[in-house]
Design a protein around this motif. Sequence first.
Motif, mmCIF file in Angstrom:
data_model
loop_
_atom_site.group_PDB
_atom_site.id
_atom_site.type_symbol
_atom_site.label_atom_id
_atom_site.label_comp_id
_atom_site.label_asym_id
_atom_site.label_seq_id
_atom_site.Cartn_x
_atom_site.Cartn_y
_atom_site.Cartn_z
ATOM 1 N N VAL A 167 0.804 -1.204 0.220
ATOM 2 C CA VAL A 167 0.069 0.052 -0.054
ATOM 3 C C VAL A 167 0.870 1.435 0.024
ATOM 4 O O VAL A 167 0.582 2.123 -0.787
ATOM 5 C CB VAL A 167 -1.073 -0.091 1.494
ATOM 6 C CG1 VAL A 167 -2.033 1.151 1.074
ATOM 7 C CG2 VAL A 167 -1.927 -1.091 1.305
ATOM 8 N N VAL A 168 2.127 1.171 0.854
ATOM 9 C CA VAL A 168 3.036 2.308 0.714
ATOM 10 C C VAL A 168 3.639 2.637 -0.475
ATOM 11 O O VAL A 168 3.763 3.533 -1.112
ATOM 12 C CB VAL A 168 4.034 2.169 1.824
ATOM 13 C CG1 VAL A 168 4.956 3.273 1.904
ATOM 14 C CG2 VAL A 168 3.344 1.958 3.193
ATOM 15 N N ALA A 169 3.792 1.379 -1.285
ATOM 16 C CA ALA A 169 4.426 1.433 -2.786
ATOM 17 C C ALA A 169 3.621 2.232 -3.855
ATOM 18 O O ALA A 169 4.157 2.628 -4.686
ATOM 19 C CB ALA A 169 4.714 0.220 -2.778
ATOM 20 N N MET A 170 2.298 2.126 -3.614
ATOM 21 C CA MET A 170 1.574 2.641 -4.535
ATOM 22 C C MET A 170 1.455 4.170 -4.591
ATOM 23 O O MET A 170 1.830 4.836 -3.652
ATOM 24 C CB MET A 170 -0.275 2.177 -4.184
ATOM 25 C CG MET A 170 -0.251 0.778 -4.422
ATOM 26 S SD MET A 170 -1.983 0.275 -4.064
ATOM 27 C CE MET A 170 -2.737 0.742 -5.650
ATOM 28 N N SER A 171 1.252 4.439 -5.958
ATOM 29 C CA SER A 171 1.556 6.053 -6.135
ATOM 30 C C SER A 171 -0.001 6.558 -5.824
ATOM 31 O O SER A 171 -0.659 5.903 -5.863
ATOM 32 C CB SER A 171 1.844 6.452 -7.852
ATOM 33 O OG SER A 171 0.783 5.895 -8.423
ATOM 34 N N ILE A 172 0.151 7.901 -5.770
ATOM 35 C CA ILE A 172 -0.909 8.769 -5.454
ATOM 36 C C ILE A 172 -1.856 8.367 -6.464
ATOM 37 O O ILE A 172 -3.102 8.294 -6.225
ATOM 38 C CB ILE A 172 -0.619 10.089 -5.129
ATOM 39 C CG1 ILE A 172 0.061 10.351 -3.858
ATOM 40 C CG2 ILE A 172 -1.973 10.970 -4.827
ATOM 41 C CD1 ILE A 172 0.503 11.868 -3.505
ATOM 42 N N GLU A 173 -1.477 8.741 -7.749
ATOM 43 C CA GLU A 173 -2.230 8.715 -8.858
ATOM 44 C C GLU A 173 -3.071 7.037 -9.082
ATOM 45 O O GLU A 173 -4.180 7.265 -9.222
ATOM 46 C CB GLU A 173 -1.619 8.873 -10.341
ATOM 47 C CG GLU A 173 -1.202 10.443 -10.469
ATOM 48 C CD GLU A 173 -2.515 11.202 -10.240
ATOM 49 O OE1 GLU A 173 -3.670 11.230 -10.656
ATOM 50 O OE2 GLU A 173 -1.988 12.336 -9.521
ATOM 51 N N GLN A 174 -2.290 6.021 -8.565
ATOM 52 C CA GLN A 174 -2.969 4.887 -8.627
ATOM 53 C C GLN A 174 -4.055 4.854 -7.781
ATOM 54 O O GLN A 174 -5.064 4.301 -7.965
ATOM 55 C CB GLN A 174 -1.827 3.855 -8.447
ATOM 56 C CG GLN A 174 -2.459 2.411 -8.663
ATOM 57 C CD GLN A 174 -1.335 1.287 -8.566
ATOM 58 O OE1 GLN A 174 -0.064 1.638 -8.429
ATOM 59 N NE2 GLN A 174 -1.838 0.037 -8.759
ATOM 60 N N LEU A 175 -3.716 5.346 -6.651
ATOM 61 C CA LEU A 175 -4.745 5.428 -5.426
ATOM 62 C C LEU A 175 -6.051 5.995 -5.805
ATOM 63 O O LEU A 175 -7.071 5.611 -5.592
ATOM 64 C CB LEU A 175 -4.104 5.726 -3.917
ATOM 65 C CG LEU A 175 -3.068 4.721 -3.345
ATOM 66 C CD1 LEU A 175 -2.259 5.503 -2.111
ATOM 67 C CD2 LEU A 175 -3.846 3.359 -3.174
ATOM 68 N N VAL A 176 -5.778 7.223 -6.447
ATOM 69 C CA VAL A 176 -6.958 8.032 -7.056
ATOM 70 C C VAL A 176 -7.772 7.159 -7.868
ATOM 71 O O VAL A 176 -8.772 7.398 -7.784
ATOM 72 C CB VAL A 176 -6.362 9.418 -7.368
ATOM 73 C CG1 VAL A 176 -7.390 10.286 -8.000
ATOM 74 C CG2 VAL A 176 -5.761 10.184 -6.369
ATOM 75 N N ASP A 177 -6.937 6.597 -8.786
ATOM 76 C CA ASP A 177 -7.842 5.803 -9.732
ATOM 77 C C ASP A 177 -8.413 4.704 -9.029
ATOM 78 O O ASP A 177 -9.809 4.589 -9.222
ATOM 79 C CB ASP A 177 -6.682 5.503 -10.778
ATOM 80 C CG ASP A 177 -6.555 6.291 -11.941
ATOM 81 O OD1 ASP A 177 -6.989 7.463 -11.544
ATOM 82 O OD2 ASP A 177 -5.967 5.786 -12.964
ATOM 83 N N ASP A 178 -7.794 3.590 -8.420
ATOM 84 C CA ASP A 178 -8.476 2.492 -7.943
ATOM 85 C C ASP A 178 -9.539 2.968 -6.657
ATOM 86 O O ASP A 178 -10.594 2.370 -6.851
ATOM 87 C CB ASP A 178 -7.640 1.525 -7.540
ATOM 88 C CG ASP A 178 -6.694 1.035 -8.638
ATOM 89 O OD1 ASP A 178 -7.358 0.824 -9.696
ATOM 90 O OD2 ASP A 178 -5.477 0.443 -8.536
#
Lengths: 191, 191
Positions: A167-178
Amino acid sequence: MTKPKGSTAKSDRTRLAIESAARELFASYGFERTTVREIARVAGIDASMIIRYFGSKDALFALVAMPDLRLPDLGEVDRGKIGETLVRHFIEQWEGSEGGGGLPILLRSASSNDDAAKKLAEIFAAQVLPALARAGDPATAANRAGLVATQILGLALTRYVLKLPPVVAMSIEQLVDDVGATIQRYGTGER
Amino acid sequence: MTKPKGSTAKSDRTRLAIESAARELFASYGFERTTVREIARVAGIDASMIIRYFGSKDALFALVAMPDLRLPDLGEVDRGKIGETLVRHFIEQWEGSEGGGGLPILLRSASSNDDAAKKLAEIFAAQVLPALARAGDPATAANRAGLVATQILGLALTRYVLKLPPVVAMSIEQLVDDVGATIQRYGTGER
DNA sequence: TGCCTTTGTCAACGACTGTTGGCAAATAGT
DNA sequence: ACTATTTGCCAACAGTCGTTGACAAAGGCA
Protein backbone atom coordinates in the motif's frame (compact mmCIF):
# COMPACT_ATOMS: atom_id res chain seq x y z
CA MET A 1 -5.44 31.68 35.73
CA THR A 2 -2.36 30.99 33.73
CA LYS A 3 -3.33 33.10 30.80
CA PRO A 4 -2.63 36.85 30.85
CA LYS A 5 -4.86 39.35 29.11
CA GLY A 6 -3.09 39.71 25.77
CA SER A 7 -1.68 36.89 23.67
CA THR A 8 1.62 38.59 22.95
CA ALA A 9 3.26 36.92 25.91
CA LYS A 10 6.61 35.28 25.50
CA SER A 11 5.15 32.00 26.70
CA ASP A 12 3.15 31.49 23.53
CA ARG A 13 6.24 30.03 21.95
CA THR A 14 6.37 27.40 24.69
CA ARG A 15 2.70 26.73 24.28
CA LEU A 16 3.13 26.16 20.58
CA ALA A 17 6.22 24.03 21.15
CA ILE A 18 4.22 21.78 23.44
CA GLU A 19 1.35 21.50 20.98
CA SER A 20 3.70 20.74 18.14
CA ALA A 21 5.59 18.09 20.09
CA ALA A 22 2.31 16.58 21.25
CA ARG A 23 0.95 16.38 17.71
CA GLU A 24 4.09 14.68 16.49
CA LEU A 25 4.29 12.15 19.31
CA PHE A 26 0.57 11.36 19.48
CA ALA A 27 0.61 10.75 15.73
CA SER A 28 3.62 8.46 15.97
CA TYR A 29 2.92 6.47 19.12
CA GLY A 30 -0.73 7.01 20.02
CA PHE A 31 -2.19 8.36 23.23
CA GLU A 32 -1.24 5.57 25.62
CA ARG A 33 2.41 5.23 24.63
CA THR A 34 3.05 8.95 24.53
CA THR A 35 4.14 10.27 27.94
CA VAL A 36 4.00 13.86 29.13
CA ARG A 37 7.66 13.57 30.03
CA GLU A 38 8.53 12.70 26.45
CA ILE A 39 6.43 15.57 25.11
CA ALA A 40 8.22 17.89 27.52
CA ARG A 41 11.61 16.57 26.41
CA VAL A 42 10.84 17.22 22.74
CA ALA A 43 9.41 20.64 23.56
CA GLY A 44 12.48 21.43 25.63
CA ILE A 45 10.74 22.22 28.92
CA ASP A 46 9.70 20.52 32.13
CA ALA A 47 6.83 18.03 32.28
CA SER A 48 4.99 19.98 34.93
CA MET A 49 4.58 22.91 32.52
CA ILE A 50 2.30 20.79 30.36
CA ILE A 51 -0.12 20.32 33.22
CA ARG A 52 -0.04 23.98 34.10
CA TYR A 53 -0.62 25.07 30.53
CA PHE A 54 -3.24 22.55 29.48
CA GLY A 55 -4.61 21.11 32.71
CA SER A 56 -4.04 17.45 31.97
CA LYS A 57 -2.71 15.05 29.36
CA ASP A 58 -6.28 14.27 28.28
CA ALA A 59 -7.06 17.94 27.76
CA LEU A 60 -3.93 18.39 25.66
CA PHE A 61 -4.88 15.38 23.55
CA ALA A 62 -8.42 16.66 23.07
CA LEU A 63 -6.98 19.96 21.92
CA VAL A 64 -4.58 18.64 19.28
CA ALA A 65 -6.86 15.82 18.11
CA MET A 66 -9.58 17.93 16.58
CA PRO A 67 -9.39 17.16 12.88
CA ASP A 68 -11.04 19.48 10.43
CA LEU A 69 -11.36 17.46 7.25
CA ARG A 70 -12.01 20.60 5.19
CA LEU A 71 -14.13 18.66 2.78
CA PRO A 72 -14.98 20.38 -0.50
CA ASP A 73 -18.61 21.11 -1.35
CA LEU A 74 -19.59 17.99 -3.23
CA GLY A 75 -22.57 19.77 -4.67
CA GLU A 76 -20.24 21.80 -6.84
CA VAL A 77 -17.94 19.14 -8.24
CA ASP A 78 -18.57 17.08 -11.36
CA ARG A 79 -21.02 14.33 -10.45
CA GLY A 80 -18.83 11.68 -11.99
CA LYS A 81 -15.66 12.79 -10.21
CA ILE A 82 -16.83 12.76 -6.61
CA GLY A 83 -14.80 9.68 -5.70
CA GLU A 84 -11.67 10.93 -7.38
CA THR A 85 -12.05 14.33 -5.73
CA LEU A 86 -12.53 12.91 -2.25
CA VAL A 87 -9.65 10.44 -2.37
CA ARG A 88 -7.25 13.02 -3.76
CA HIS A 89 -8.35 15.48 -1.09
CA PHE A 90 -7.70 13.03 1.75
CA ILE A 91 -4.38 11.74 0.45
CA GLU A 92 -2.96 15.18 -0.21
CA GLN A 93 -3.99 16.27 3.27
CA TRP A 94 -2.41 13.23 4.88
CA GLU A 95 0.70 13.40 2.75
CA GLY A 96 1.12 17.09 3.59
CA SER A 97 2.76 18.69 6.58
CA GLU A 98 1.90 18.62 10.30
CA GLY A 99 0.36 15.24 10.82
CA GLY A 100 -2.19 15.40 8.03
CA GLY A 101 -4.74 17.51 9.82
CA GLY A 102 -5.11 15.43 12.96
CA LEU A 103 -6.96 12.44 11.58
CA PRO A 104 -3.92 10.11 11.79
CA ILE A 105 -3.50 11.23 15.40
CA LEU A 106 -7.03 10.16 16.15
CA LEU A 107 -6.71 6.95 14.16
CA ARG A 108 -3.59 5.90 16.06
CA SER A 109 -5.31 6.17 19.39
CA ALA A 110 -8.86 5.20 18.48
CA SER A 111 -8.12 1.48 18.65
CA SER A 112 -7.32 1.54 22.35
CA ASN A 113 -8.92 4.76 23.54
CA ASP A 114 -12.68 4.95 23.72
CA ASP A 115 -12.76 8.73 23.75
CA ALA A 116 -10.71 8.90 20.57
CA ALA A 117 -12.98 6.33 18.90
CA LYS A 118 -16.04 8.28 19.92
CA LYS A 119 -14.57 11.50 18.61
CA LEU A 120 -13.74 9.82 15.31
CA ALA A 121 -17.34 8.74 14.98
CA GLU A 122 -18.46 12.30 15.65
CA ILE A 123 -16.12 13.65 12.99
CA PHE A 124 -17.64 11.38 10.39
CA ALA A 125 -21.18 12.13 11.46
CA ALA A 126 -20.57 15.88 11.47
CA GLN A 127 -18.43 16.25 8.36
CA VAL A 128 -18.56 13.27 6.01
CA LEU A 129 -22.25 12.53 6.32
CA PRO A 130 -23.53 16.01 5.45
CA ALA A 131 -21.05 16.25 2.58
CA LEU A 132 -22.37 13.01 1.11
CA ALA A 133 -25.97 13.99 1.65
CA ARG A 134 -25.53 16.35 -1.30
CA ALA A 135 -24.14 13.65 -3.53
CA GLY A 136 -27.15 11.35 -3.67
CA ASP A 137 -30.42 10.42 -2.05
CA PRO A 138 -30.32 11.99 1.46
CA ALA A 139 -32.29 9.02 2.81
CA THR A 140 -29.35 6.70 2.10
CA ALA A 141 -26.66 9.16 3.21
CA ALA A 142 -25.81 7.37 6.45
CA ASN A 143 -25.47 4.09 4.63
CA ARG A 144 -23.22 5.59 1.97
CA ALA A 145 -21.15 7.45 4.55
CA GLY A 146 -20.57 4.19 6.41
CA LEU A 147 -19.29 2.46 3.31
CA VAL A 148 -17.07 5.43 2.50
CA ALA A 149 -15.69 5.28 6.02
CA THR A 150 -14.68 1.63 5.67
CA GLN A 151 -12.62 2.44 2.60
CA ILE A 152 -11.16 5.83 3.59
CA LEU A 153 -10.17 4.77 7.10
CA GLY A 154 -8.87 1.49 5.75
CA LEU A 155 -6.65 3.38 3.35
CA ALA A 156 -5.36 5.69 6.08
CA LEU A 157 -4.79 2.75 8.41
CA THR A 158 -2.85 0.56 5.99
CA ARG A 159 -0.79 3.34 4.38
CA TYR A 160 0.03 5.68 7.28
CA VAL A 161 -0.40 3.68 10.47
CA LEU A 162 0.40 0.06 9.63
CA LYS A 163 2.53 1.03 6.63
CA LEU A 164 1.77 -2.17 4.73
CA PRO A 165 4.49 -2.36 2.05
CA PRO A 166 2.29 -2.84 -1.05
CA VAL A 167 0.00 0.00 0.00
CA VAL A 168 2.90 2.33 0.77
CA ALA A 169 4.45 1.49 -2.58
CA MET A 170 1.45 2.61 -4.59
CA SER A 171 1.53 6.03 -6.23
CA ILE A 172 -0.96 8.72 -5.39
CA GLU A 173 -2.37 8.61 -8.91
CA GLN A 174 -2.94 4.88 -8.75
CA LEU A 175 -4.70 5.20 -5.41
CA VAL A 176 -6.84 8.01 -6.74
CA ASP A 177 -7.78 5.81 -9.69
CA ASP A 178 -8.48 2.52 -7.89
CA VAL A 179 -9.79 3.69 -4.53
CA GLY A 180 -11.49 6.68 -6.14
CA ALA A 181 -13.64 4.34 -8.21
CA THR A 182 -14.78 2.62 -5.02
CA ILE A 183 -15.56 5.86 -3.23
CA GLN A 184 -17.45 7.03 -6.31
CA ARG A 185 -19.67 3.96 -6.14
CA TYR A 186 -20.12 4.07 -2.36
CA GLY A 187 -20.60 7.82 -2.22
CA THR A 188 -23.20 8.19 -4.92
CA GLY A 189 -24.99 4.88 -4.54
CA GLU A 190 -24.59 3.97 -8.20
CA ARG A 191 -24.02 0.37 -9.22
CA MET B 1 10.61 -26.27 33.58
CA THR B 2 6.97 -25.70 34.22
CA LYS B 3 5.71 -28.25 31.78
CA PRO B 4 5.57 -31.93 32.76
CA LYS B 5 5.94 -34.73 30.22
CA GLY B 6 2.30 -35.47 29.45
CA SER B 7 -0.42 -32.94 28.76
CA THR B 8 -3.03 -34.54 30.96
CA ALA B 9 -2.05 -32.37 33.90
CA LYS B 10 -4.75 -30.62 35.86
CA SER B 11 -3.06 -27.31 35.13
CA ASP B 12 -4.10 -27.37 31.50
CA ARG B 13 -7.44 -26.00 32.52
CA THR B 14 -5.70 -22.99 34.08
CA ARG B 15 -3.56 -22.59 31.00
CA LEU B 16 -6.64 -22.50 28.79
CA ALA B 17 -8.42 -20.16 31.19
CA ILE B 18 -5.51 -17.72 30.93
CA GLU B 19 -5.40 -17.93 27.14
CA SER B 20 -9.13 -17.44 26.90
CA ALA B 21 -9.13 -14.44 29.22
CA ALA B 22 -6.15 -12.98 27.38
CA ARG B 23 -7.86 -13.34 24.01
CA GLU B 24 -10.97 -11.65 25.28
CA LEU B 25 -9.18 -8.75 26.96
CA PHE B 26 -6.60 -8.16 24.24
CA ALA B 27 -9.43 -8.06 21.70
CA SER B 28 -11.41 -5.59 23.78
CA TYR B 29 -8.74 -3.24 25.06
CA GLY B 30 -5.57 -3.86 23.04
CA PHE B 31 -2.14 -4.86 24.28
CA GLU B 32 -1.19 -1.72 26.18
CA ARG B 33 -4.39 -1.29 28.17
CA THR B 34 -4.68 -4.95 29.11
CA THR B 35 -2.84 -5.73 32.35
CA VAL B 36 -1.66 -9.11 33.52
CA ARG B 37 -3.50 -8.51 36.77
CA GLU B 38 -6.76 -8.07 34.88
CA ILE B 39 -6.16 -11.21 32.83
CA ALA B 40 -5.48 -13.08 36.06
CA ARG B 41 -8.65 -11.73 37.62
CA VAL B 42 -10.79 -12.91 34.70
CA ALA B 43 -9.02 -16.27 34.64
CA GLY B 44 -9.53 -16.60 38.37
CA ILE B 45 -5.90 -17.03 39.38
CA ASP B 46 -2.94 -14.96 40.55
CA ALA B 47 -1.03 -12.66 38.22
CA SER B 48 2.27 -14.34 38.91
CA MET B 49 0.96 -17.57 37.39
CA ILE B 50 0.77 -15.92 33.99
CA ILE B 51 4.49 -15.21 34.07
CA ARG B 52 5.29 -18.72 35.20
CA TYR B 53 3.13 -20.30 32.52
CA PHE B 54 4.00 -18.08 29.58
CA GLY B 55 7.21 -16.31 30.54
CA SER B 56 6.06 -12.75 29.96
CA LYS B 57 3.11 -10.65 28.88
CA ASP B 58 4.67 -10.26 25.43
CA ALA B 59 5.03 -14.00 25.01
CA LEU B 60 1.41 -14.54 25.96
CA PHE B 61 0.32 -11.92 23.46
CA ALA B 62 2.42 -13.45 20.71
CA LEU B 63 0.80 -16.80 21.45
CA VAL B 64 -2.84 -15.70 21.30
CA ALA B 65 -2.35 -13.21 18.46
CA MET B 66 -1.53 -15.68 15.73
CA PRO B 67 -4.45 -15.42 13.34
CA ASP B 68 -5.03 -18.15 10.81
CA LEU B 69 -7.32 -16.61 8.21
CA ARG B 70 -8.20 -20.04 6.80
CA LEU B 71 -8.72 -18.57 3.37
CA PRO B 72 -10.49 -20.77 0.83
CA ASP B 73 -8.68 -21.83 -2.32
CA LEU B 74 -9.61 -19.04 -4.70
CA GLY B 75 -8.57 -21.19 -7.64
CA GLU B 76 -11.63 -23.37 -7.06
CA VAL B 77 -14.35 -20.78 -6.61
CA ASP B 78 -16.40 -19.20 -9.38
CA ARG B 79 -14.26 -16.52 -10.99
CA GLY B 80 -17.01 -13.95 -10.70
CA LYS B 81 -17.73 -14.63 -7.04
CA ILE B 82 -14.29 -14.18 -5.56
CA GLY B 83 -15.15 -10.89 -3.88
CA GLU B 84 -18.41 -12.15 -2.48
CA THR B 85 -16.72 -15.32 -1.23
CA LEU B 86 -13.90 -13.48 0.51
CA VAL B 87 -16.05 -10.88 2.25
CA ARG B 88 -18.52 -13.48 3.45
CA HIS B 89 -15.64 -15.61 4.72
CA PHE B 90 -14.11 -12.78 6.73
CA ILE B 91 -17.35 -11.45 8.17
CA GLU B 92 -18.58 -14.86 9.26
CA GLN B 93 -15.25 -15.51 10.91
CA TRP B 94 -15.29 -12.19 12.73
CA GLU B 95 -18.92 -12.48 13.69
CA GLY B 96 -18.37 -15.98 15.03
CA SER B 97 -17.11 -17.10 18.43
CA GLU B 98 -13.80 -16.56 20.21
CA GLY B 99 -12.65 -13.22 18.93
CA GLY B 100 -12.93 -13.93 15.24
CA GLY B 101 -9.76 -15.92 14.81
CA GLY B 102 -7.34 -13.46 16.31
CA LEU B 103 -7.32 -10.80 13.62
CA PRO B 104 -9.32 -8.28 15.70
CA ILE B 105 -6.87 -8.86 18.54
CA LEU B 106 -4.01 -7.91 16.26
CA LEU B 107 -5.90 -4.99 14.76
CA ARG B 108 -6.65 -3.51 18.17
CA SER B 109 -3.00 -3.42 19.13
CA ALA B 110 -1.37 -2.79 15.76
CA SER B 111 -1.98 0.95 15.93
CA SER B 112 0.25 1.44 18.93
CA ASN B 113 2.39 -1.67 18.99
CA ASP B 114 5.03 -2.09 16.32
CA ASP B 115 5.35 -5.82 16.82
CA ALA B 116 1.63 -6.28 16.27
CA ALA B 117 1.75 -4.12 13.14
CA LYS B 118 4.68 -6.10 11.79
CA LYS B 119 2.90 -9.36 12.46
CA LEU B 120 -0.20 -8.10 10.69
CA ALA B 121 1.90 -7.30 7.64
CA GLU B 122 3.35 -10.81 7.74
CA ILE B 123 -0.09 -12.36 7.92
CA PHE B 124 -1.16 -10.56 4.78
CA ALA B 125 2.03 -11.37 2.94
CA ALA B 126 1.87 -15.03 3.91
CA GLN B 127 -1.85 -15.69 3.52
CA VAL B 128 -3.69 -13.07 1.48
CA LEU B 129 -1.05 -12.51 -1.17
CA PRO B 130 -0.64 -16.15 -2.22
CA ALA B 131 -4.41 -16.64 -2.21
CA LEU B 132 -4.83 -13.72 -4.58
CA ALA B 133 -1.98 -14.83 -6.80
CA ARG B 134 -4.33 -17.54 -8.09
CA ALA B 135 -7.09 -15.09 -8.86
CA GLY B 136 -5.31 -13.02 -11.52
CA ASP B 137 -1.97 -12.08 -13.01
CA PRO B 138 0.66 -13.15 -10.43
CA ALA B 139 2.77 -10.14 -11.40
CA THR B 140 0.15 -7.78 -10.00
CA ALA B 141 -0.67 -9.89 -6.95
CA ALA B 142 1.09 -7.62 -4.45
CA ASN B 143 -0.70 -4.60 -5.80
CA ARG B 144 -4.08 -6.31 -5.68
CA ALA B 145 -3.42 -7.67 -2.19
CA GLY B 146 -2.61 -4.17 -0.99
CA LEU B 147 -5.89 -2.79 -2.29
CA VAL B 148 -7.79 -5.70 -0.78
CA ALA B 149 -6.09 -4.99 2.55
CA THR B 150 -7.25 -1.37 2.58
CA GLN B 151 -10.86 -2.47 2.21
CA ILE B 152 -10.89 -5.58 4.40
CA LEU B 153 -8.99 -4.03 7.29
CA GLY B 154 -11.06 -0.87 6.92
CA LEU B 155 -14.21 -2.92 7.25
CA ALA B 156 -12.89 -4.76 10.31
CA LEU B 157 -11.73 -1.50 11.87
CA THR B 158 -14.96 0.45 11.43
CA ARG B 159 -17.34 -2.39 12.28
CA TYR B 160 -15.59 -4.26 15.09
CA VAL B 161 -13.05 -1.85 16.59
CA LEU B 162 -14.45 1.66 16.15
CA LYS B 163 -18.02 0.41 15.91
CA LEU B 164 -19.12 3.27 13.68
CA PRO B 165 -22.94 3.23 13.93
CA PRO B 166 -23.82 3.17 10.21
CA VAL B 167 -21.32 0.36 9.57
CA VAL B 168 -22.54 -1.66 12.54
CA ALA B 169 -26.11 -1.20 11.40
CA MET B 170 -25.54 -2.76 7.99
CA SER B 171 -26.63 -6.35 7.45
CA ILE B 172 -24.18 -9.06 6.50
CA GLU B 173 -25.87 -9.51 3.14
CA GLN B 174 -25.60 -5.83 2.32
CA LEU B 175 -21.93 -5.80 3.22
CA VAL B 176 -21.32 -8.90 1.16
CA ASP B 177 -23.01 -7.16 -1.78
CA ASP B 178 -21.41 -3.73 -1.57
CA VAL B 179 -17.98 -4.49 -0.18
CA GLY B 180 -17.86 -7.76 -2.09
CA ALA B 181 -18.10 -5.87 -5.37
CA THR B 182 -15.08 -3.80 -4.36
CA ILE B 183 -13.03 -6.82 -3.34
CA GLN B 184 -14.01 -8.50 -6.58
CA ARG B 185 -12.58 -5.58 -8.56
CA TYR B 186 -9.46 -5.21 -6.39
CA GLY B 187 -8.79 -8.93 -6.16
CA THR B 188 -9.08 -9.81 -9.80
CA GLY B 189 -7.80 -6.61 -11.36
CA GLU B 190 -10.85 -6.20 -13.58
CA ARG B 191 -12.18 -2.74 -14.33
C1' DT C 1 14.73 50.86 42.96
C1' DG C 2 11.21 47.82 44.69
C1' DC C 3 7.23 44.79 43.90
C1' DC C 4 4.34 41.40 41.88
C1' DT C 5 3.04 38.34 38.32
C1' DT C 6 4.74 35.05 35.15
C1' DT C 7 7.97 31.20 33.51
C1' DG C 8 10.41 27.62 34.78
C1' DT C 9 12.90 23.70 37.53
C1' DC C 10 13.10 20.28 41.02
C1' DA C 11 11.70 16.75 44.04
C1' DA C 12 8.23 14.09 45.45
C1' DC C 13 3.47 12.00 45.87
C1' DG C 14 0.44 7.96 45.14
C1' DA C 15 -1.04 4.83 41.90
C1' DC C 16 -0.02 1.63 38.65
C1' DT C 17 2.95 -1.55 35.72
C1' DG C 18 5.48 -6.30 34.68
C1' DT C 19 8.06 -9.37 37.14
C1' DT C 20 10.38 -12.17 40.99
C1' DG C 21 11.16 -15.10 45.09
C1' DG C 22 9.46 -17.36 49.03
C1' DC C 23 6.36 -20.32 51.12
C1' DA C 24 1.74 -23.02 51.88
C1' DA C 25 -1.32 -26.38 49.91
C1' DA C 26 -2.37 -29.84 46.76
C1' DT C 27 -1.13 -33.56 43.95
C1' DA C 28 1.54 -37.53 41.75
C1' DG C 29 4.67 -41.38 42.13
C1' DT C 30 6.26 -45.10 44.60
C1' DA D 1 2.22 -43.47 54.06
C1' DC D 2 6.19 -40.88 52.56
C1' DT D 3 8.36 -37.97 49.47
C1' DA D 4 9.08 -34.94 45.55
C1' DT D 5 7.02 -32.17 42.33
C1' DT D 6 3.72 -29.05 40.89
C1' DT D 7 0.11 -25.45 41.57
C1' DG D 8 -1.07 -21.43 43.71
C1' DC D 9 -1.08 -17.13 46.71
C1' DC D 10 1.20 -13.40 48.89
C1' DA D 11 4.29 -9.64 49.45
C1' DA D 12 7.49 -7.04 47.47
C1' DC D 13 10.81 -5.29 43.94
C1' DA D 14 12.11 -1.60 40.64
C1' DG D 15 10.37 1.20 37.30
C1' DT D 16 7.10 4.37 35.16
C1' DC D 17 3.01 7.01 34.97
C1' DG D 18 0.20 11.68 35.55
C1' DT D 19 0.07 15.17 38.68
C1' DT D 20 1.18 18.49 42.57
C1' DG D 21 3.45 21.91 45.48
C1' DA D 22 7.42 24.56 46.86
C1' DC D 23 10.68 27.54 45.42
C1' DA D 24 14.29 30.08 42.26
C1' DA D 25 15.11 33.21 38.14
C1' DA D 26 12.95 36.59 34.89
C1' DG D 27 10.29 40.33 33.37
C1' DG D 28 6.84 44.17 33.43
C1' DC D 29 5.30 48.14 35.89
C1' DA D 30 5.16 51.68 39.57
